[in-house]
Design a protein around this motif. Structure first.
Motif, PDB file in Angstrom:
ATOM      1  N   SER A   1      -4.950  -7.405  -1.701  1.00 60.22           N
ATOM      2  CA  SER A   1      -5.080  -8.808  -2.054  1.00 60.22           C
ATOM      3  C   SER A   1      -4.833  -9.031  -3.553  1.00 60.22           C
ATOM      4  N   PHE A   2      -5.417  -8.147  -4.377  1.00 59.73           N
ATOM      5  CA  PHE A   2      -5.177  -8.250  -5.806  1.00 59.73           C
ATOM      6  C   PHE A   2      -3.737  -7.889  -6.142  1.00 59.73           C
TER       7      PHE A   2
ATOM      8  N   LEU B   1      -7.154 -12.507 -13.422  1.00 66.74           N
ATOM      9  CA  LEU B   1      -5.768 -12.128 -13.146  1.00 66.74           C
ATOM     10  C   LEU B   1      -4.779 -13.091 -13.783  1.00 66.74           C
TER      11      LEU B   1
ATOM     12  N   LEU C   1     -10.214  -1.891 -10.003  1.00 67.60           N
ATOM     13  CA  LEU C   1     -10.916  -0.723  -9.475  1.00 67.60           C
ATOM     14  C   LEU C   1     -11.994  -0.238 -10.454  1.00 67.60           C
TER      15      LEU C   1
ATOM     16  N   ARG D   1      -4.664  -0.328  -4.050  1.00 65.00           N
ATOM     17  CA  ARG D   1      -5.791  -0.105  -3.153  1.00 65.00           C
ATOM     18  C   ARG D   1      -6.304  -1.448  -2.651  1.00 65.00           C
ATOM     19  N   SER D   2      -6.263  -2.412  -3.538  1.00 62.37           N
ATOM     20  CA  SER D   2      -6.654  -3.745  -3.127  1.00 62.37           C
ATOM     21  C   SER D   2      -5.398  -4.579  -2.893  1.00 62.37           C
TER      22      SER D   2
ATOM     23  N   PRO E   1      -2.792   0.667  -8.145  1.00 58.84           N
ATOM     24  CA  PRO E   1      -2.955  -0.788  -8.190  1.00 58.84           C
ATOM     25  C   PRO E   1      -2.894  -1.410  -6.797  1.00 58.84           C
TER      26      PRO E   1
ATOM     27  N   LEU F   1     -12.428  -6.590  -1.457  1.00 58.01           N
ATOM     28  CA  LEU F   1     -11.616  -6.568  -2.680  1.00 58.01           C
ATOM     29  C   LEU F   1     -10.644  -7.740  -2.669  1.00 58.01           C
ATOM     30  N   ILE F   2     -11.169  -8.936  -2.815  1.00 57.72           N
ATOM     31  CA  ILE F   2     -10.310 -10.114  -2.801  1.00 57.72           C
ATOM     32  C   ILE F   2     -10.663 -10.996  -3.991  1.00 57.72           C
ATOM     33  N   PRO F   3      -9.672 -11.731  -4.490  1.00 56.45           N
ATOM     34  CA  PRO F   3      -9.921 -12.571  -5.673  1.00 56.45           C
ATOM     35  C   PRO F   3     -11.112 -13.520  -5.487  1.00 56.45           C
TER      36      PRO F   3
ATOM     37  N   SER G   1      -4.361  -4.862 -12.047  1.00 49.35           N
ATOM     38  CA  SER G   1      -4.867  -4.443 -10.742  1.00 49.35           C
ATOM     39  C   SER G   1      -5.570  -3.086 -10.794  1.00 49.35           C
ATOM     40  N   THR G   2      -5.262  -2.247 -11.803  1.00 44.30           N
ATOM     41  CA  THR G   2      -6.057  -1.014 -11.904  1.00 44.30           C
ATOM     42  C   THR G   2      -7.435  -1.340 -12.474  1.00 44.30           C
TER      43      THR G   2
ATOM     44  N   GLN H   1      -1.325 -10.640  -5.845  1.00 42.06           N
ATOM     45  CA  GLN H   1      -1.339 -11.562  -6.972  1.00 42.06           C
ATOM     46  C   GLN H   1      -0.698 -10.911  -8.205  1.00 42.06           C
ATOM     47  N   PHE H   2      -1.062  -9.641  -8.421  1.00 36.89           N
ATOM     48  CA  PHE H   2      -0.538  -8.948  -9.598  1.00 36.89           C
ATOM     49  C   PHE H   2       0.983  -8.836  -9.535  1.00 36.89           C
TER      50      PHE H   2
ATOM     51  N   LYS I   1       0.822  -1.221   0.000  1.00 33.59           N
ATOM     52  CA  LYS I   1       0.000   0.000   0.000  1.00 33.59           C
ATOM     53  C   LYS I   1       0.852   1.266   0.000  1.00 33.59           C
TER      54      LYS I   1
END
Lengths: 656, 82
Positions: A418-419, B32, B43, A415-416, A413, B62-64, B39-40, A422-423, A403
């Motif tokens: 968790s994502f 993903l 949003l 803000r989440s 990218p 906000l989780i997969p 990741s953008t 992975q990203f 963060k």
């Protein structure tokens, strides 16, 4: 700085060879509007468009040695020419004039190709040895000055910009290289000696090539960027910081040599502030500084620029960029970049050099290179965070660090978390991937390449494999932080930043850019500094900040880095869409170029028109497609044919 | 549920894939893993969800597991709107 161009007759001279030379040099007149010079004999033609910076008018090139057996046409500046000249005079060489470039021919007489290692400067050199019948093409260590070449019809053509090669002879083919287009859509730039045009190559930074009747040699390096092992004896930080300040001050001092007023770009960030502060330290002359400001507050840095300007007492001026300004100049920008780009960031810099020129500053100093060599980029920070998380992938605390990345972005990218985890592939071990730091960014390439037409992607081509072949041997055994610096310094710096945002944008308005951070002594120093002193924890450019403490406002030194960005999609779709954009992205013109899938582009354009929020990828795709279409229109479809019968400003012609 | 699934598919295809013919989209495909959304893009997806289904997605959601395929999204919306 200036523009150089010419040819070497390998098997045949170009038809109407002087006219060919004139056409080449005329196409480069933005690089050198102050006069043209030519040299010709049976084998070789050299031409140069001259920009007055350090040289008085008698410094017009081509230049030669005492017995006229060695000739040179060169772009750029040799900053240590005074020292070199006195050494050469001591050895008995006689100089005809005051040009810094005259040292080249005499130094070549002394050292042959090894003379390149003696130079401190930024340059693209075409040196012709009439006795050996060899033409030497060489480029500065970091790739500040451009130099391209192309073999066609028995001749080798070379020039500062590719448009001159195409202007030499209408039969030189001009085609977009589909593999290089995929490289650019993946890495933001071509790899190695490649260019976007099939058959045209660039001399790589720190390399030279020899052209003779036998043909063209392989490119050979005369300098390597090598990162030293971390020193066993811990050198004190203070000593290193002091050494850095001394070196940088000298690099700035050398770059203040000129017969014309010198200005500086002042972005409000650390690097340009460092350069400006050191100029003030070296010179008592009033200093003009120039900056880009944006009407859109998301991108604007005006307050920070004014703070530094006030502190350093410069005469500061800015251009305020609106969306429409970027859209309006974009085709001119592509005319000068001569390559597809994925961001509009070069456009405001094109406008900025126009302002510098208008205010009578044909030379500007700028802070490019500091991020690459002193660990400034977010990408380095991101890699460090990922590596830190990879040690304990399940730790929630460690993941929170993500963060801290990119807090300034509206569509961050992270803000989440968790994502983002992975990203950013936080489970990958840093040593398992040669391109660990760059991989998250390069993943977007697959998305962008998806827009290319089937015909272009029919072969099983992998940009990543090409990249591996290009850099792998230089990066083995290095940690991920050093590997990332190497990729930034040897690939993106010369092939994107110094070209599309640097040289081509300043020279578009006959302004020469000088870059103290790219003095090779500074670069070599940085390569010896351990990574932990470049980025300490997550504090970027730690050592540089330490070296500059006291010379800059504390807020400038402490502020978090904000990368230079310009609005992309909104520039073209934020208001009335310019007719040329409609044309270039229309199904009809997409079919004409055959480069992209019209239906996909139409869908993307629809999304842009809708005005909804767009991610990084969509912005890059739109700018990439638009710039490629514009490149096709300006180079492949319509070639330059505007050379007049008489160039008017020809001041020197030597025919032997 | 089926109606939502179709809406989601339409949005993903037109908004992220652009290419309707060549990229087959299975309802269980991970966005993903397949590089369909970065990741953008997540949003962007959330903004669309909130607007289209009049729901509020919290940061914790906000989780997969909630968002990373057509089916997961469909189930998530069903839970939020029930």
């Amino acid at each position: 700085m200036s523009g150089v161009a010419g040819y070497f007759n390998i098997q045949a001279a170009p038809k109407g060879s002087l006219r060919s030379l004139e056409q080449m040099v005329w196409s480069l007149r933005h690089r050198g509007p102050d006069g043209f010079g030519f040299f010709q004999d049976d084998l070789t033609g050299l031409g140069r468009a001259h920009l007055c910076t350090t040289e008085p008018e008698i410094g017009l090139q081509p230049l030669c040695n005492e017995d006229q057996t060695v000739w040179v046409a060169a772009d750029g500046e040799i900053y240590n020419h005074t020292d070199l000249r006195s050494q050469l005079v001591q050895k008995g060489h006689r100089f005809a004039g005051d040009s810094d470039m005259e040292v080249l021919v005499h130094l070549y007489e002394e050292k042959d190709v090894n003379f390149l290692s003696e130079l401190n400067g930024q340059y693209a050199i075409a040196l012709y040895d009439t006795r050996k019948q060899v033409l030497l093409l060489a480029r500065d260590r970091m790739g500040i000055c451009p130099l391209f070449y192309c073999c066609h019809g028995g001749s080798c053509y070379f020039a500062s910009e590719m448009k001159a090669v195409f202007a030499a002879d209408r039969s030189v083919p001009c085609q977009i290289n589909s593999q290089v287009l995929q490289d650019i859509f993946t890495f933001w730039s071509p790899v190695g000696a490649d260019t976007i045009f099939t058959g045209v190559e660039q001399v790589q930074p720190g390399h030279f090539v020899e052209v003779s009747r036998q043909g063209i040699s392989q490119q050979r390096p005369y300098w390597h960027l090598t990162y030293a092992e971390e020193p066993v004896d811990p050198v004190s930080e203070e000593e290193l910081a002091e050494e850095l300040q001394t070196l940088l001050t000298d690099a700035v001092r050398l770059r203040l040599q000129a017969h014309v007023p010198i200005g500086a770009y002042l972005s409000g960030g650390l690097d340009s502030s460092v350069v400006t502060a050191l100029i003030r330290r070296c010179s008592a002359h009033p200093l003009s500084t120039f900056a880009v400001a944006f009407e859109d507050a998301v991108y604007d840095e005006r307050q920070k620029q004014l703070r530094v300007s006030k502190h350093l007492q410069t005469e500061h001026e800015q251009i305020v960029c609106r969306y429409a300004d970027i859209a309006r100049c974009f085709p001119r920008v592509i005319f000068h970049t001569e390559t597809p780009i994925l961001r509009t960031a070069p456009a405001p810099l094109f406008l900025l050099s126009g302002l510098a020129r208008k205010r009578g500053c044909p030379v500007i100093l700028s802070g490019e290179g500091a991020d690459e060599i002193f660990g400034g980029y977010d990408l380095f920070k991101e890699a460090k965070v990922r590596a830190f998380i990879s040690v304990q992938p399940d730790s929630a605390c460690r993941a929170m660090l993500l963060k801290r990345l990119y807090p300034y972005l509206a569509l961050s990218p992270t803000r989440s978390a968790s994502f983002a985890k992975q990203f950013f592939a936080t489970t990958v071990h840093p040593e398992s991937d040669l391109f660990y730091a760059h991989q998250p960014r390069w993943k977007n390439g697959r998305f962008l390449i998806g827009f290319l037409s089937d015909a272009l992607t029919a072969d099983d081509y992998s940009p990543l494999e090409k990249m591996r072949g290009f850099v792998a041997s230089s990066m083995h055994g290095q940690d991920f932080f050093t590997r990332a610096q190497y990729v930034e310094s040897r690939l993106l710096l010369p092939n994107y930043l110094l070209s599309s945002q640097g040289d081509r944008m300043t020279m578009a308005h006959s302004v020469a850019g000088r870059y103290p951070f790219l003095d090779h002594r500074v670069v070599e120093f940085a390569a010896r500094v351990p990574g932990r002193l470049k980025m300490k924890g997550l504090q970027e450019k730690y050592l540089l900040k330490k070296a500059m403490r006291g010379l800059l406002p504390a807020a400038t030194v402490q502020r978090k880095k904000q990368p230079y960005l310009a609005p992309d999609i909104p520039s073209f779709f934020g208001g009335a869409v310019p007719p040329y954009v409609e044309h270039l992205l229309s199904p009809g013109y997409l079919n004409t170029t055959g480069l992209f899938k019209p239906a996909m582009v139409t869908n993307l354009v629809g999304k842009c028109r809708a005005g909804s929020r767009q991610g990084f990828r969509e912005n890059m795709a739109l700018v990439g497609i638009l710039s490629t279409q514009s490149l096709y229109e300006q180079f492949v479809e319509n070639r330059l044919t505007d050379c007049p019968e008489s160039l008017g400003k020809t001041k020197k012609i030597i025919q032997m | 549920m089926q109606e939502n699934t179709d809406k989601i598919r339409d949005f993903i295809i037109s908004n992220f894939l652009f290419d309707t013919e060549e990229t087959p989209l299975e309802n269980d495909t991970s966005f993903l893993e397949q590089g369909i959304i970065d990741s953008t893009g997540v949003l962007e997806l959330v903004e669309w969800l909130e607007e289209t289904f009049s729901i509020k997605v919290t940061d914790e959601e906000l989780i997969p597991e909630n968002l990373d395929s057509v089916n997961r999204l469909s189930r998530f919306i069903a839970r939020k709107t029930s």
